[in-house]
Design a protein around this motif. Structure first.
Motif, short mmCIF file in Angstrom:
data_model
loop_
_atom_site.label_atom_id
_atom_site.label_comp_id
_atom_site.label_asym_id
_atom_site.label_seq_id
_atom_site.Cartn_x
_atom_site.Cartn_y
_atom_site.Cartn_z
N GLY A 1 33.72 69.90 -13.48
CA GLY A 1 32.47 69.27 -13.00
C GLY A 1 31.57 67.80 -13.02
N GLY A 2 31.87 67.83 -14.22
CA GLY A 2 31.53 66.58 -14.36
C GLY A 2 31.79 65.36 -14.24
N GLN B 1 31.74 65.48 -10.54
CA GLN B 1 30.19 64.05 -10.43
C GLN B 1 29.96 63.14 -10.36
OE1 GLN B 1 26.47 66.16 -11.70
NE2 GLN B 1 27.84 67.53 -12.91
N ARG C 1 34.86 75.00 -21.39
CA ARG C 1 34.75 73.66 -21.82
C ARG C 1 35.14 73.04 -20.29
NH1 ARG C 1 34.85 75.42 -26.98
NH2 ARG C 1 37.55 75.73 -27.01
N GLY D 1 30.87 76.91 -16.46
CA GLY D 1 31.07 76.26 -17.37
C GLY D 1 30.39 76.81 -18.69
N LYS D 2 29.29 76.28 -18.64
CA LYS D 2 28.61 76.48 -19.97
C LYS D 2 27.88 77.71 -20.58
CE LYS D 2 26.43 72.50 -19.88
NZ LYS D 2 25.14 71.48 -19.42
N LYS E 1 28.15 70.39 -10.18
CA LYS E 1 26.92 71.09 -11.22
C LYS E 1 27.31 72.42 -10.70
CE LYS E 1 23.55 70.73 -13.30
NZ LYS E 1 23.71 69.44 -14.45
N ASP F 1 30.08 73.99 -11.12
CA ASP F 1 30.67 74.12 -12.25
C ASP F 1 30.69 74.24 -13.37
OD1 ASP F 1 33.38 74.56 -10.60
OD2 ASP F 1 33.65 72.52 -10.17
N GLU F 2 29.51 73.29 -13.94
CA GLU F 2 29.08 72.64 -15.65
C GLU F 2 28.88 73.81 -15.49
OE1 GLU F 2 26.79 69.13 -15.72
OE2 GLU F 2 28.53 67.62 -15.53
N ASP G 1 35.75 74.04 -17.35
CA ASP G 1 35.22 73.53 -16.13
C ASP G 1 33.72 73.01 -16.19
OD1 ASP G 1 36.62 75.75 -15.22
OD2 ASP G 1 35.22 77.95 -15.60
N GLN G 2 33.43 72.45 -17.10
CA GLN G 2 32.32 71.94 -17.39
C GLN G 2 32.75 70.54 -17.61
OE1 GLN G 2 29.55 72.49 -21.15
NE2 GLN G 2 30.68 74.17 -21.24
N ALA G 3 33.83 70.10 -18.21
CA ALA G 3 34.59 68.91 -17.88
C ALA G 3 34.97 68.23 -16.27
CB ALA G 3 35.94 69.03 -18.69
#
Length: 65
Positions: free
Chosen positions: A42-43, A46, A36, A16-17, A10, A12-13, A38-40
């Motif tokens: 993090g996803g 999870q 983008r 990233g945002k 979370k 990392d997401e 970092d968001q990936a």
């Protein structure tokens, strides 16, 4: 399973945002792309933890725990 890994995902997401948002605001394409990514990342962390949790529940159900 690992609450710590879920939290890391979370974090990392969110990071990233924020990074993507700064990249959008400044026109910095590298920050947009890194955000983008970092968001990936993090996803995926999870999702991996959710799969582990589900597998553990199945194992417990089969062994009667």
């Amino acid at each position: 399973m690992s609450t710590e890994r879920k939290f890391e995902g979370k974090a990392d997401e969110v990071k990233g945002k924020l990074k993507e948002g700064v990249g959008d605001a400044t026109g910095n394409e590298q920050w947009q792309a890194e955000g983008r990514a970092d968001q990936a990342k993090g996803g995926l962390k999870q999702a991996g933890e959710k799969v582990k949790d589900a597998a553990e529940k199945v194992k417990d159900a089969l062994t009667g725990k």
